[in-house]
Design a protein around this motif. Structure first.
Motif, PDB file in Angstrom:
ATOM      1  N   LEU A 265       9.782  -6.162  -4.657  1.00  0.00           N
ATOM      2  CA  LEU A 265      11.085  -5.518  -4.581  1.00  0.00           C
ATOM      3  C   LEU A 265      12.104  -6.477  -3.983  1.00  0.00           C
ATOM      4  O   LEU A 265      11.936  -6.948  -2.860  1.00  0.00           O
ATOM      5  CB  LEU A 265      11.006  -4.251  -3.723  1.00  0.00           C
ATOM      6  CG  LEU A 265      12.350  -3.594  -3.368  1.00  0.00           C
ATOM      7  CD1 LEU A 265      13.087  -3.159  -4.633  1.00  0.00           C
ATOM      8  CD2 LEU A 265      12.141  -2.418  -2.416  1.00  0.00           C
TER       9      LEU A 265
ATOM     10  N   ALA B  52      11.679  -4.445   1.688  1.00  0.00           N
ATOM     11  CA  ALA B  52      12.036  -5.442   0.676  1.00  0.00           C
ATOM     12  C   ALA B  52      11.138  -6.666   0.794  1.00  0.00           C
ATOM     13  O   ALA B  52      10.772  -7.081   1.895  1.00  0.00           O
ATOM     14  CB  ALA B  52      13.495  -5.856   0.827  1.00  0.00           C
TER      15      ALA B  52
ATOM     16  N   ALA C 278      11.996   4.255 -10.930  1.00  0.00           N
ATOM     17  CA  ALA C 278      11.198   3.031 -10.804  1.00  0.00           C
ATOM     18  C   ALA C 278       9.897   3.114 -11.593  1.00  0.00           C
ATOM     19  O   ALA C 278       9.532   2.178 -12.317  1.00  0.00           O
ATOM     20  CB  ALA C 278      10.912   2.744  -9.336  1.00  0.00           C
TER      21      ALA C 278
ATOM     22  N   GLU D 107       8.687  -7.164 -11.203  1.00  0.00           N
ATOM     23  CA  GLU D 107       9.607  -7.177 -10.072  1.00  0.00           C
ATOM     24  C   GLU D 107      10.746  -6.213 -10.352  1.00  0.00           C
ATOM     25  O   GLU D 107      11.161  -6.041 -11.505  1.00  0.00           O
ATOM     26  CB  GLU D 107      10.181  -8.578  -9.826  1.00  0.00           C
ATOM     27  CG  GLU D 107       9.133  -9.640  -9.520  1.00  0.00           C
ATOM     28  CD  GLU D 107       9.765 -10.941  -9.044  1.00  0.00           C
ATOM     29  OE1 GLU D 107      10.381 -10.938  -7.962  1.00  0.00           O
ATOM     30  OE2 GLU D 107       9.640 -11.952  -9.764  1.00  0.00           O
TER      31      GLU D 107
ATOM     32  N   HIS E 232      14.747  -4.985  -8.884  1.00  0.00           N
ATOM     33  CA  HIS E 232      15.928  -5.429  -8.135  1.00  0.00           C
ATOM     34  C   HIS E 232      16.852  -4.237  -7.972  1.00  0.00           C
ATOM     35  O   HIS E 232      17.149  -3.536  -8.948  1.00  0.00           O
ATOM     36  CB  HIS E 232      16.618  -6.543  -8.930  1.00  0.00           C
ATOM     37  CG  HIS E 232      17.971  -6.934  -8.439  1.00  0.00           C
ATOM     38  ND1 HIS E 232      18.185  -8.033  -7.637  1.00  0.00           N
ATOM     39  CD2 HIS E 232      19.199  -6.393  -8.652  1.00  0.00           C
ATOM     40  CE1 HIS E 232      19.469  -8.158  -7.391  1.00  0.00           C
ATOM     41  NE2 HIS E 232      20.116  -7.167  -7.993  1.00  0.00           N
TER      42      HIS E 232
ATOM     43  N   CYS F 105      19.798  -0.385  -3.286  1.00  0.00           N
ATOM     44  CA  CYS F 105      19.324   0.603  -2.307  1.00  0.00           C
ATOM     45  C   CYS F 105      20.455   1.029  -1.379  1.00  0.00           C
ATOM     46  O   CYS F 105      20.285   1.130  -0.158  1.00  0.00           O
ATOM     47  CB  CYS F 105      18.144   0.051  -1.499  1.00  0.00           C
ATOM     48  SG  CYS F 105      16.680  -0.327  -2.461  1.00  0.00           S
TER      49      CYS F 105
ATOM     50  N   LYS G 189      10.431   1.506  -2.196  1.00  0.00           N
ATOM     51  CA  LYS G 189       9.156   0.832  -1.928  1.00  0.00           C
ATOM     52  C   LYS G 189       7.990   1.811  -2.079  1.00  0.00           C
ATOM     53  O   LYS G 189       6.947   1.470  -2.652  1.00  0.00           O
ATOM     54  CB  LYS G 189       9.169   0.231  -0.526  1.00  0.00           C
ATOM     55  CG  LYS G 189       7.948  -0.605  -0.191  1.00  0.00           C
ATOM     56  CD  LYS G 189       7.888  -1.851  -1.051  1.00  0.00           C
ATOM     57  CE  LYS G 189       6.770  -2.775  -0.581  1.00  0.00           C
ATOM     58  NZ  LYS G 189       6.645  -3.982  -1.425  1.00  0.00           N
TER      59      LYS G 189
ATOM     60  N   ILE H  65       7.265   2.473  -5.737  1.00  0.00           N
ATOM     61  CA  ILE H  65       6.519   1.345  -6.327  1.00  0.00           C
ATOM     62  C   ILE H  65       5.043   1.452  -5.939  1.00  0.00           C
ATOM     63  O   ILE H  65       4.144   1.317  -6.795  1.00  0.00           O
ATOM     64  CB  ILE H  65       7.110   0.007  -5.859  1.00  0.00           C
ATOM     65  CG1 ILE H  65       8.504  -0.196  -6.458  1.00  0.00           C
ATOM     66  CG2 ILE H  65       6.186  -1.150  -6.245  1.00  0.00           C
ATOM     67  CD1 ILE H  65       9.256  -1.389  -5.864  1.00  0.00           C
TER      68      ILE H  65
END
Length: 248
Positions: free
Chosen positions: A6, A24, A185, A196, A198, A201, A237, A240
């Motif tokens: 991330l 991150a 996501a 990855e 981007h 946030c 996060k 993910i």
């Protein structure tokens, strides 16, 4: 399942620390995210070099298109030197020609003149032929490509993202960006196979009262600013991580 990294783009030192402390894996350091991200100041770069995660500096001298004059290119090369001297981990850069191809001559000069790894930013999304762009990015030595799949938002560009990932075939990392949130996501990861993500946030904060000098004199937007939000970093996060758990 391969880990998904991330990257959070920020334009304040406070935002950089918030992103780093809340999940991150990497920072894209910018000025003026409201303009799509411009080159940060030397002082900002130096301060950000103290972060505990890698920081890549945006090298973009102005907003608008990605066709640069000789004077702008010279400035960008100096800014790359500044990023090196500040101790940052990498660069984010891109440039195109009138034919909507990568400006290979300039980009090769920029990348060959530094030891820092580089991300090709969303100038990629303006290219006429993304497949050709992938091949040229690889030949130029870029570490990754940031792309929305040539759409306004990554979730709308899944077919192109998938095709770009397929074309890359593991030779270069593909990072999806633009409109990436904790709510989409998993869908982006599932259907594009990027490794990855981007995102900014960020959340909108209450504007200052219209009667304050800062608003009346135009120093701050009357509709309020967007700032890096710790809860949004954490939520993305977590999204993910949850996707990776279910994909195993």
């Amino acid at each position: 399942m391969t880990a998904v990294r991330l990257e959070v783009c920020v334009d304040t030192i406070e935002g950089a620390w918030i992103a780093a402390e809340n999940g991150a894996n990497r920072i894209e350091l910018c000025a003026a995210l409201s303009e799509g991200g411009l080159t940060p100041s030397a002082g900002f770069m130096t301060a950000a070099s103290r972060l505990p995660i890698p920081v890549f500096a945006m090298i973009r001298p102005r907003s608008g298109d990605f066709q640069y004059s000789d004077a702008e290119k010279a400035l960008m090369l100096r800014d790359i030197q500044t990023a090196e001297q500040a101790g940052l981990a990498g660069l984010v850069i891109g440039a195109t020609t009138e034919q909507r191809k990568l400006d290979g001559n300039f980009l090769s000069t920029a990348l060959e003149g530094t030891n820092l790894p580089a991300t090709l930013h969303r100038a990629f999304d303006t290219l006429q032929d993304p497949s050709e762009g992938v091949e040229e990015a690889i030949s130029l030595g870029f570490e990754r490509i940031l792309t929305s799949g040539q759409a306004q938002r990554a979730e709308q560009g899944l077919d192109v993202l998938e095709a770009v990932v397929s074309r890359a075939a593991g030779r270069i990392s593909i990072m999806a960006g633009s409109g990436v949130t904790e709510t989409n996501a998993a869908r982006i990861l599932r259907f594009s196979a990027v490794n990855e993500l981007h995102a900014s946030c960020s959340s909108s904060y209450e504007p200052l009262p219209a009667t304050t000098p800062e608003v009346q004199l135009g120093f701050t937007p009357s509709q309020g600013a967007r700032l890096t939000d710790a809860s949004r970093v954490q939520a993305l996060k977590m999204a993910i991580d949850q996707y990776l758990e279910t994909a195993e």
